[in-house]
Design a protein around this motif. Sequence first.
Motif, PDB file in Angstrom:
ATOM      1  N   ALA A 190      13.072   2.415 -14.316  1.00 15.81           N
ATOM      2  CA  ALA A 190      11.813   2.515 -14.964  1.00 15.81           C
ATOM      3  C   ALA A 190      10.891   1.404 -14.494  1.00 15.81           C
ATOM      4  O   ALA A 190      11.350   0.209 -14.268  1.00 15.81           O
ATOM      5  CB  ALA A 190      11.774   2.461 -16.479  1.00 15.81           C
ATOM      6  N   ILE A 191       9.504   1.667 -14.148  1.00 18.39           N
ATOM      7  CA  ILE A 191       8.729   0.479 -13.717  1.00 18.39           C
ATOM      8  C   ILE A 191       7.478   0.538 -14.327  1.00 18.39           C
ATOM      9  O   ILE A 191       6.751   1.405 -14.607  1.00 18.39           O
ATOM     10  CB  ILE A 191       8.601   0.761 -12.138  1.00 18.39           C
ATOM     11  N   ALA A 192       6.950  -0.698 -14.878  1.00 19.89           N
ATOM     12  CA  ALA A 192       5.760  -0.798 -15.423  1.00 19.89           C
ATOM     13  C   ALA A 192       4.555  -1.089 -14.673  1.00 19.89           C
ATOM     14  O   ALA A 192       4.559  -2.217 -14.041  1.00 19.89           O
ATOM     15  CB  ALA A 192       5.958  -1.766 -16.659  1.00 19.89           C
ATOM     16  N   TYR A 193       3.577  -0.417 -14.810  1.00 21.09           N
ATOM     17  CA  TYR A 193       2.436  -0.568 -14.143  1.00 21.09           C
ATOM     18  C   TYR A 193       1.633  -1.852 -14.379  1.00 21.09           C
ATOM     19  O   TYR A 193       1.430  -2.647 -13.581  1.00 21.09           O
ATOM     20  CB  TYR A 193       1.352   0.328 -14.448  1.00 21.09           C
ATOM     21  N   ASP A 194       1.332  -2.303 -15.846  1.00 20.07           N
ATOM     22  CA  ASP A 194       0.846  -3.375 -16.003  1.00 20.07           C
ATOM     23  C   ASP A 194       1.395  -4.890 -15.735  1.00 20.07           C
ATOM     24  O   ASP A 194       0.880  -5.628 -15.017  1.00 20.07           O
ATOM     25  CB  ASP A 194       0.607  -3.497 -17.496  1.00 20.07           C
ATOM     26  N   THR A 195       2.619  -4.923 -15.887  1.00 23.25           N
ATOM     27  CA  THR A 195       3.327  -5.914 -15.155  1.00 23.25           C
ATOM     28  C   THR A 195       3.346  -6.119 -13.661  1.00 23.25           C
ATOM     29  O   THR A 195       3.147  -7.162 -13.078  1.00 23.25           O
ATOM     30  CB  THR A 195       4.938  -5.983 -15.898  1.00 23.25           C
ATOM     31  N   CYS A 196       3.746  -5.136 -13.060  1.00 22.32           N
ATOM     32  CA  CYS A 196       3.608  -4.944 -11.619  1.00 22.32           C
ATOM     33  C   CYS A 196       2.256  -5.266 -11.012  1.00 22.32           C
ATOM     34  O   CYS A 196       2.203  -6.240 -10.294  1.00 22.32           O
ATOM     35  CB  CYS A 196       4.143  -3.670 -11.208  1.00 22.32           C
ATOM     36  N   ALA A 197       1.248  -4.893 -11.621  1.00 22.58           N
ATOM     37  CA  ALA A 197      -0.284  -5.371 -11.409  1.00 22.58           C
ATOM     38  C   ALA A 197      -0.452  -6.756 -11.521  1.00 22.58           C
ATOM     39  O   ALA A 197      -1.209  -7.382 -10.621  1.00 22.58           O
ATOM     40  CB  ALA A 197      -1.071  -4.279 -12.154  1.00 22.58           C
ATOM     41  N   ALA A 198      -0.217  -7.243 -12.530  1.00 23.55           N
ATOM     42  CA  ALA A 198      -0.139  -8.729 -13.011  1.00 23.55           C
ATOM     43  C   ALA A 198       0.478  -9.575 -11.810  1.00 23.55           C
ATOM     44  O   ALA A 198       0.041 -10.646 -11.502  1.00 23.55           O
ATOM     45  CB  ALA A 198       0.028  -9.001 -14.658  1.00 23.55           C
ATOM     46  N   GLU A 199       1.903  -9.195 -11.687  1.00 21.39           N
ATOM     47  CA  GLU A 199       2.702  -9.980 -10.824  1.00 21.39           C
ATOM     48  C   GLU A 199       2.051 -10.049  -9.794  1.00 21.39           C
ATOM     49  O   GLU A 199       1.757 -11.091  -8.768  1.00 21.39           O
ATOM     50  CB  GLU A 199       4.031  -9.295 -10.907  1.00 21.39           C
ATOM     51  N   ALA A 200       1.802  -8.921  -8.892  1.00 18.83           N
ATOM     52  CA  ALA A 200       1.207  -8.580  -7.589  1.00 18.83           C
ATOM     53  C   ALA A 200      -0.196  -9.723  -7.458  1.00 18.83           C
ATOM     54  O   ALA A 200      -0.209 -10.084  -6.593  1.00 18.83           O
ATOM     55  CB  ALA A 200       0.734  -7.410  -7.366  1.00 18.83           C
ATOM     56  N   ALA A 201      -1.127  -9.312  -8.449  1.00 16.70           N
ATOM     57  CA  ALA A 201      -2.183 -10.295  -8.557  1.00 16.70           C
ATOM     58  C   ALA A 201      -1.944 -11.807  -8.561  1.00 16.70           C
ATOM     59  O   ALA A 201      -2.643 -12.522  -7.751  1.00 16.70           O
ATOM     60  CB  ALA A 201      -3.139  -9.952  -9.860  1.00 16.70           C
ATOM     61  N   ALA A 202      -0.850 -12.191  -9.293  1.00 15.52           N
ATOM     62  CA  ALA A 202      -0.587 -13.624  -9.487  1.00 15.52           C
ATOM     63  C   ALA A 202      -0.010 -14.182  -8.059  1.00 15.52           C
ATOM     64  O   ALA A 202      -0.354 -15.292  -7.606  1.00 15.52           O
ATOM     65  CB  ALA A 202       0.295 -13.939 -10.494  1.00 15.52           C
ATOM     66  N   ALA A 203       0.586 -13.534  -7.374  1.00 16.41           N
ATOM     67  CA  ALA A 203       1.366 -13.807  -6.159  1.00 16.41           C
ATOM     68  C   ALA A 203       0.142 -13.554  -4.973  1.00 16.41           C
ATOM     69  O   ALA A 203       0.523 -13.891  -3.832  1.00 16.41           O
ATOM     70  CB  ALA A 203       2.594 -12.872  -5.867  1.00 16.41           C
ATOM     71  N   GLY A 204      -0.823 -12.776  -5.242  1.00 17.61           N
ATOM     72  CA  GLY A 204      -1.765 -12.583  -4.038  1.00 17.61           C
ATOM     73  C   GLY A 204      -1.208 -11.567  -2.874  1.00 17.61           C
ATOM     74  O   GLY A 204      -1.443 -11.595  -1.617  1.00 17.61           O
ATOM     75  N   LYS A 205      -0.423 -10.746  -3.564  1.00 21.48           N
ATOM     76  CA  LYS A 205       0.019  -9.615  -2.730  1.00 21.48           C
ATOM     77  C   LYS A 205      -0.324  -8.251  -2.950  1.00 21.48           C
ATOM     78  O   LYS A 205      -0.695  -8.042  -4.254  1.00 21.48           O
ATOM     79  CB  LYS A 205       1.514  -9.772  -2.351  1.00 21.48           C
ATOM     80  N   PRO A 206      -0.542  -7.295  -1.899  1.00 25.04           N
ATOM     81  CA  PRO A 206      -0.829  -5.897  -2.394  1.00 25.04           C
ATOM     82  C   PRO A 206       0.079  -5.265  -3.522  1.00 25.04           C
ATOM     83  O   PRO A 206       1.314  -5.584  -3.376  1.00 25.04           O
ATOM     84  CB  PRO A 206      -0.748  -5.095  -1.153  1.00 25.04           C
ATOM     85  N   MET A 207      -0.523  -4.595  -4.433  1.00 27.90           N
ATOM     86  CA  MET A 207       0.325  -4.033  -5.266  1.00 27.90           C
ATOM     87  C   MET A 207       1.204  -3.071  -4.683  1.00 27.90           C
ATOM     88  O   MET A 207       2.756  -2.875  -5.225  1.00 27.90           O
ATOM     89  CB  MET A 207      -0.711  -3.126  -6.232  1.00 27.90           C
ATOM     90  N   ARG A 208       1.156  -2.300  -3.728  1.00 24.05           N
ATOM     91  CA  ARG A 208       1.766  -1.313  -3.179  1.00 24.05           C
ATOM     92  C   ARG A 208       2.859  -2.035  -2.520  1.00 24.05           C
ATOM     93  O   ARG A 208       4.183  -1.325  -2.516  1.00 24.05           O
ATOM     94  CB  ARG A 208       0.906  -0.568  -1.993  1.00 24.05           C
ATOM     95  N   ASP A 209       2.848  -3.150  -1.885  1.00 21.14           N
ATOM     96  CA  ASP A 209       4.135  -3.919  -1.442  1.00 21.14           C
ATOM     97  C   ASP A 209       4.923  -4.338  -2.737  1.00 21.14           C
ATOM     98  O   ASP A 209       6.113  -4.274  -2.582  1.00 21.14           O
ATOM     99  CB  ASP A 209       3.690  -5.161  -0.568  1.00 21.14           C
ATOM    100  N   HIS A 210       4.452  -4.881  -3.751  1.00 23.74           N
ATOM    101  CA  HIS A 210       5.214  -5.492  -4.704  1.00 23.74           C
ATOM    102  C   HIS A 210       5.856  -4.114  -5.506  1.00 23.74           C
ATOM    103  O   HIS A 210       7.208  -4.220  -5.699  1.00 23.74           O
ATOM    104  CB  HIS A 210       4.310  -6.182  -5.882  1.00 23.74           C
ATOM    105  N   VAL A 211       5.449  -3.093  -5.644  1.00 20.42           N
ATOM    106  CA  VAL A 211       5.831  -1.847  -6.155  1.00 20.42           C
ATOM    107  C   VAL A 211       6.976  -1.346  -5.298  1.00 20.42           C
ATOM    108  O   VAL A 211       8.204  -1.225  -5.759  1.00 20.42           O
ATOM    109  CB  VAL A 211       4.868  -0.579  -6.427  1.00 20.42           C
ATOM    110  N   GLN A 212       7.051  -1.412  -4.051  1.00 17.24           N
ATOM    111  CA  GLN A 212       8.042  -1.028  -3.163  1.00 17.24           C
ATOM    112  C   GLN A 212       9.188  -2.148  -3.294  1.00 17.24           C
ATOM    113  O   GLN A 212      10.362  -1.808  -3.218  1.00 17.24           O
ATOM    114  CB  GLN A 212       7.449  -0.998  -1.673  1.00 17.24           C
ATOM    115  N   HIS A 213       8.908  -3.342  -3.351  1.00 20.34           N
ATOM    116  CA  HIS A 213       9.972  -4.308  -3.564  1.00 20.34           C
ATOM    117  C   HIS A 213      10.714  -4.099  -4.900  1.00 20.34           C
ATOM    118  O   HIS A 213      12.119  -4.033  -4.816  1.00 20.34           O
ATOM    119  CB  HIS A 213       9.389  -5.760  -3.509  1.00 20.34           C
ATOM    120  N   LEU A 214       9.983  -3.786  -5.936  1.00 21.41           N
ATOM    121  CA  LEU A 214      10.729  -3.599  -7.264  1.00 21.41           C
ATOM    122  C   LEU A 214      11.598  -2.384  -7.231  1.00 21.41           C
ATOM    123  O   LEU A 214      12.536  -2.248  -7.916  1.00 21.41           O
ATOM    124  CB  LEU A 214       9.760  -3.550  -8.448  1.00 21.41           C
ATOM    125  N   VAL A 215      10.824  -1.035  -6.493  1.00 23.79           N
ATOM    126  CA  VAL A 215      11.859  -0.200  -6.544  1.00 23.79           C
ATOM    127  C   VAL A 215      13.046  -0.273  -5.613  1.00 23.79           C
ATOM    128  O   VAL A 215      14.068   0.096  -5.976  1.00 23.79           O
ATOM    129  CB  VAL A 215      11.022   1.016  -5.602  1.00 23.79           C
TER     130      VAL A 215
END
Length: 166
Positions: free
Chosen positions: A103-128
């Motif tokens: 299970a992957i959570a949109y809100d947390t992923c988006a916040a983490e990506a923004a905080a790290a200054g990286k694209p959401m798509r990249d962060h999502v692939q990493h978490l998958v």
Amino acid sequence: MEPFLDIVIEDARWEALGLAALAQPAVLAACSEVGLEVEGFSLCLMGCDDARIAVLNGDFRGKAAATNVLSWPSEERGAELGCVPDLPAAGEIDDPEPLGDIAIAYDTCAAEAAAAGKPMRDHVQHLVVHGFLHLLGYDHIDDADATVMEATEVRILARLGLSDPY
């Protein structure tokens, strides 16, 4: 070949982001890196929001708070401290071995990506990739296991053209 990755969308933002199009190559890259044949396996990935993952986290880990990704292996897998886990045995094409659920959570992923200054798509692939490795028995509780898991993640992400997140 039957689809080995079942995607369940509980939050429409995942559909808009294209979770399936991000998850499929991430899991295929992970399989390739660890030497796992796709045929004969199945897994489920659910895209949800923070409220849903907080309930799941509370129910299964006793931590009633949102998190980025959770994994439930279909069976206990693991390895000696600091070693790579053995690969599971494949099922039949028409009766694949379930690896588990993520299970992957949109809100947390988006916040983490923004905080790290990286694209959401990249962060999502990493978490998958991260969640998938947990299904195979990789872990990061002990430093020796974390070193193995993180190095494997970095190699998989490189296959996807993504930079080292660590």
